[in-house]
Design an enzyme around this catalytic site. Structure first.
Site, PDB file in Angstrom:
ATOM      1  N   GLU A 162       0.856  -1.190   0.000  1.00  0.00           N
ATOM      2  CA  GLU A 162       0.000   0.000   0.000  1.00  0.00           C
ATOM      3  C   GLU A 162       0.892   1.240   0.000  1.00  0.00           C
ATOM      4  O   GLU A 162       0.454   2.324   0.350  1.00  0.00           O
ATOM      5  CB  GLU A 162      -0.973  -0.026   1.176  1.00  0.00           C
ATOM      6  CG  GLU A 162      -0.361  -0.219   2.542  1.00  0.00           C
ATOM      7  CD  GLU A 162      -1.399  -0.200   3.648  1.00  0.00           C
ATOM      8  OE1 GLU A 162      -2.076   0.819   3.785  1.00  0.00           O
ATOM      9  OE2 GLU A 162      -1.519  -1.202   4.383  1.00  0.00           O
ATOM     10  N   CYS A 218      -3.515  -3.701   4.596  1.00  0.00           N
ATOM     11  CA  CYS A 218      -2.597  -4.741   5.095  1.00  0.00           C
ATOM     12  C   CYS A 218      -3.008  -6.156   4.696  1.00  0.00           C
ATOM     13  O   CYS A 218      -2.307  -7.116   5.015  1.00  0.00           O
ATOM     14  CB  CYS A 218      -2.502  -4.676   6.615  1.00  0.00           C
ATOM     15  SG  CYS A 218      -1.893  -3.118   7.202  1.00  0.00           S
ATOM     16  N   HIS A 226      -2.563 -10.151  12.421  1.00  0.00           N
ATOM     17  CA  HIS A 226      -1.949  -8.949  11.864  1.00  0.00           C
ATOM     18  C   HIS A 226      -1.492  -8.111  13.072  1.00  0.00           C
ATOM     19  O   HIS A 226      -2.264  -7.915  14.012  1.00  0.00           O
ATOM     20  CB  HIS A 226      -2.971  -8.182  11.014  1.00  0.00           C
ATOM     21  CG  HIS A 226      -2.527  -6.795  10.668  1.00  0.00           C
ATOM     22  ND1 HIS A 226      -1.305  -6.543  10.083  1.00  0.00           N
ATOM     23  CD2 HIS A 226      -3.115  -5.584  10.865  1.00  0.00           C
ATOM     24  CE1 HIS A 226      -1.169  -5.236   9.911  1.00  0.00           C
ATOM     25  NE2 HIS A 226      -2.244  -4.634  10.385  1.00  0.00           N
TER      26      HIS A 226
HETATM   27  P1  HMG Z   1      -3.517   6.798  21.449  1.00  0.00           P
HETATM   28  O1  HMG Z   1      -4.700   7.665  21.575  1.00  0.00           O
HETATM   29  O2  HMG Z   1      -2.194   7.433  21.304  1.00  0.00           O
HETATM   30  O3  HMG Z   1      -3.317   5.857  22.673  1.00  0.00           O
HETATM   31  O4  HMG Z   1      -3.811   5.812  20.228  1.00  0.00           O
HETATM   32  P2  HMG Z   1      -4.222   5.546  23.941  1.00  0.00           P
HETATM   33  O5  HMG Z   1      -4.399   6.754  24.763  1.00  0.00           O
HETATM   34  O6  HMG Z   1      -5.419   4.747  23.526  1.00  0.00           O
HETATM   35  O7  HMG Z   1      -3.205   4.584  24.681  1.00  0.00           O
HETATM   36  C1  HMG Z   1      -2.805   3.392  24.089  1.00  0.00           C
HETATM   37  C2  HMG Z   1      -2.657   2.370  25.202  1.00  0.00           C
HETATM   38  O8  HMG Z   1      -1.572   2.772  26.049  1.00  0.00           O
HETATM   39  C3  HMG Z   1      -3.897   2.285  26.105  1.00  0.00           C
HETATM   40  O9  HMG Z   1      -4.059   0.932  26.458  1.00  0.00           O
HETATM   41  C4  HMG Z   1      -3.481   3.065  27.350  1.00  0.00           C
HETATM   42  O10 HMG Z   1      -4.139   2.674  28.547  1.00  0.00           O
HETATM   43  C5  HMG Z   1      -2.001   2.701  27.410  1.00  0.00           C
HETATM   44  P3  HMG Z   1      -5.338   0.110  25.921  1.00  0.00           P
HETATM   45  O11 HMG Z   1      -6.531   0.792  26.442  1.00  0.00           O
HETATM   46  O12 HMG Z   1      -5.281   0.194  24.395  1.00  0.00           O
HETATM   47  O13 HMG Z   1      -5.121  -1.274  26.410  1.00  0.00           O
HETATM   48  N1  HMG Z   1      -1.171   3.667  28.180  1.00  0.00           N
HETATM   49  C6  HMG Z   1      -0.197   3.272  29.029  1.00  0.00           C
HETATM   50  N2  HMG Z   1       0.260   2.051  29.374  1.00  0.00           N
HETATM   51  C7  HMG Z   1       1.290   2.001  30.278  1.00  0.00           C
HETATM   52  N3  HMG Z   1       1.861   3.107  30.822  1.00  0.00           N
HETATM   53  C8  HMG Z   1       1.441   4.338  30.485  1.00  0.00           C
HETATM   54  C9  HMG Z   1       0.352   4.464  29.546  1.00  0.00           C
HETATM   55  N4  HMG Z   1      -0.290   5.512  28.998  1.00  0.00           N
HETATM   56  C10 HMG Z   1      -1.229   5.003  28.164  1.00  0.00           C
HETATM   57  N5  HMG Z   1       2.016   5.416  31.025  1.00  0.00           N
HETATM   58  C11 HMG Z   1      -3.482   4.125  18.584  1.00  0.00           C
HETATM   59  C12 HMG Z   1      -3.216   4.541  20.015  1.00  0.00           C
HETATM   60  C13 HMG Z   1      -2.967   2.707  18.381  1.00  0.00           C
HETATM   61  C14 HMG Z   1      -4.981   4.141  18.336  1.00  0.00           C
HETATM   62  C15 HMG Z   1      -2.740   5.099  17.621  1.00  0.00           C
HETATM   63  O14 HMG Z   1      -1.368   4.979  17.789  1.00  0.00           O
HETATM   64  C16 HMG Z   1      -3.103   4.912  16.164  1.00  0.00           C
HETATM   65  O15 HMG Z   1      -4.052   5.498  15.672  1.00  0.00           O
HETATM   66  N6  HMG Z   1      -2.313   4.036  15.391  1.00  0.00           N
HETATM   67  C17 HMG Z   1      -2.578   3.746  13.996  1.00  0.00           C
HETATM   68  C18 HMG Z   1      -3.814   2.887  13.779  1.00  0.00           C
HETATM   69  C19 HMG Z   1      -3.615   1.427  14.122  1.00  0.00           C
HETATM   70  O16 HMG Z   1      -2.516   0.927  14.202  1.00  0.00           O
HETATM   71  N7  HMG Z   1      -4.735   0.690  14.289  1.00  0.00           N
HETATM   72  C20 HMG Z   1      -4.693  -0.714  14.561  1.00  0.00           C
HETATM   73  C21 HMG Z   1      -5.918  -1.449  14.042  1.00  0.00           C
HETATM   74  S1  HMG Z   1      -6.197  -1.132  12.302  1.00  0.00           S
HETATM   75  C22 HMG Z   1      -4.976  -2.066  11.493  1.00  0.00           C
HETATM   76  O17 HMG Z   1      -4.354  -2.873  12.103  1.00  0.00           O
HETATM   77  C23 HMG Z   1      -4.735  -1.762  10.059  1.00  0.00           C
HETATM   78  C24 HMG Z   1      -3.446  -0.982   9.770  1.00  0.00           C
HETATM   79  O18 HMG Z   1      -2.323  -1.837   9.926  1.00  0.00           O
HETATM   80  C25 HMG Z   1      -3.497  -0.388   8.367  1.00  0.00           C
HETATM   81  C26 HMG Z   1      -3.794  -1.289   7.177  1.00  0.00           C
HETATM   82  O19 HMG Z   1      -4.612  -2.186   7.200  1.00  0.00           O
HETATM   83  O20 HMG Z   1      -3.211  -0.989   6.115  1.00  0.00           O
HETATM   84  C27 HMG Z   1      -3.256   0.161  10.726  1.00  0.00           C
END
Ligand code: HMG
Length: 395
Positions: free
Chosen positions: A79, A111, A233
């Site tokens: 992609e 992906c 994935h």
């Molecule tokens: P965010 O808002 O930065 O993070 O987004 P958050 O506030 O939700 O925190 C993430 C986790 O860290 C949470 O845990 C917090 O509690 C924890 P969870 O509730 O998830 O279990 N946390 C802590 N833990 C320990 N110590 C601390 C602490 N502070 C917070 N101090 C997000 C995170 C992954 C959503 C963001 O980075 C993002 O948008 N990433 C890109 C999208 C993505 O990867 N999505 C995955 C599913 S879609 C997919 O897999 C397809 C893809 O590969 C693309 C394709 O298909 O081509 C992406």
């Protein structure tokens, strides 16, 4: 006749970012990235490592001269394509020296598309058992500096050779796939960076996991305990933990403990490479096979492939006798151990500095940090992309 993965390897560029340093630069608690996201390092591709160069590097590690004569299809899943018309597979076909009477095409569905490649390869080999198909998955995950997705970037490629009577993993013909038109993650043609609704993408991933697994379970009268373990994935390693959690209600204690233990082996490489989109599930497969102890021939492994947008598939592979003899653990560990850490400012410079094409359609790429045997993207000559071995490039 068994059909499946005969050989498999991966490549990631020789530079990375340390997630603790990134967290400090973003004024975030490092444990958010290390534990909350579950990533320690993130592979970064400078301009010399575009998706074609990375895929060529992954593939050259596995292909023998005999394979190059027997491959009659090259399927390039990405992609991060570099041309709207020409398939990256045509450059790869040439760089890898594959015999000319082959089909070479590029596949896209976020992906998921390497899994589509594998399914196409299986159908092709079922009709032509003497054929070999090269499936390549290569991507650069880029959300941009200081964005929500920033800690879930990465770069790398996986190469898999599919054949009849495979040495590593025979794939079963029954699987369950699922499509839903949603906007959880996408990259419009005018944007260098992906757009993402992060929380929704996590939900969509888990919904698709349940949809495919439930459909498979119903069709095949299957149970999770039928599998030695599951692979997912892995956009970031916490996501696979969320997937295991989502299935927890269906797991007895022993199966849950087994799956969770194998998951640690399945993310050794993903944890320090980051998201490589199309290749992420297969990087996790290679990690599991190379890092797990006690994984025996005959084990059935359930695999969940997800591509935003969204398409998912649950399918199954069976480990073959002496599969360990066909892995490349030392090569991969050496690749990962010999990377150079970028400072945060060096990383930001790479991300915000695209290839500049002059008015005549020319560009020269400054090639750094390479092993002489690596393929690299060396520049553009009158709008034509050029690739070469690093040993031929003046540095
Ligand atoms: P965010 O808002 O930065 O993070 O987004 P958050 O506030 O939700 O925190 C993430 C986790 O860290 C949470 O845990 C917090 O509690 C924890 P969870 O509730 O998830 O279990 N946390 C802590 N833990 C320990 N110590 C601390 C602490 N502070 C917070 N101090 C997000 C995170 C992954 C959503 C963001 O980075 C993002 O948008 N990433 C890109 C999208 C993505 O990867 N999505 C995955 C599913 S879609 C997919 O897999 C397809 C893809 O590969 C693309 C394709 O298909 O081509 C992406």
């Amino acid at each position: 006749m068994k059909i499946g993965i005969d050989k498999a390897s991966f490549f990631t560029p020789p530079t990375y970012v340390d997630m603790v340093e990134l967290a400090e630069a973003r004024d975030v608690d490092p444990n958010k990235y290390l534990i909350g996201i579950g990533q320690e390092k993130m592979g970064i591709a400078d301009k010399a490592y575009d998706v074609v160069a990375m895929a060529a590097n992954a593939a050259q590690q596995i292909l023998s001269d005999e394979d190059k004569e027997e491959i009659d299809m090259v399927l390039f899943a990405t992609e991060t394509g570099v041309d709207f018309s020409k398939a990256g597979a045509t450059w790869l076909h040439d760089l890898l020296g594959i015999q000319p009477y082959a089909r070479s095409i590029e596949l896209k569905q976020a992906c998921y598309s390497a899994t589509a490649g594998i399914q196409l390869a299986m159908g092709h080999i079922a009709l032509h058992p003497e054929s070999k198909v090269l499936v390549l998955a290569s991507d650069i995950a880029k959300y941009g500096v200081n964005t929500g997705g920033e800690p879930t970037q990465g770069a790398g490629a996986v190469a898999m050779l599919l054949s009849a009577n495979p040495n590593i993993l025979a794939l079963e013909t029954e699987s369950a796939s699922y499509t839903a038109d949603i906007d959880d993650f996408w990259r419009p043609t005018y944007s260098d960076y992906a757009y993402v609704d992060g929380k929704y993408s996590n939900e969509a991933y888990l919904n698709t996991l349940m949809a495919t697994w439930n459909h498979y379970k119903e069709k095949q009268k299957a149970e999770l305990s039928d599998f030695e373990t599951l692979l997912f994935h892995v956009p970031y390693t916490k996501m696979g933990r969320k997937a295991l959690q989502a299935l927890e209600d269906e797991l007895d204690e022993e199966t849950s403990a087994r799956f969770n233990e194998y998951y640690e082996a399945a993310i050794v490489y993903n944890n320090i490479v980051g998201n490589i989109y199309t290749g992420s599930l297969y990087l996790s497969l290679i990690s599991l096979l190379e890092q797990a102890e006690n994984l025996k021939a005959g084990a059935r492994i359930g695999m969940f492939s997800y591509g935003s947008g969204a398409v998912g598939e649950f399918f199954v592979g069976e480990l073959q006798e002496d599969y360990q003899d066909y892995l490349m653990r030392e090569t991969h560990e050496e690749l990962l151990d010999h990377r150079t850490k970028l400072s945060i400012s060096e990383y930001e410079e790479i991300l915000s500095n695209p290839v500049e094409i002059d008015e005549e359609g020319n560009a020269t790429i400054d090639v750094q940090e390479v092993s002489p045997q690596n393929f690299v993207f060396v520049g553009v000559d009158q709008h034509r992309r050029q690739y070469d071995k690093a040993s031929n490039v003046k540095q």
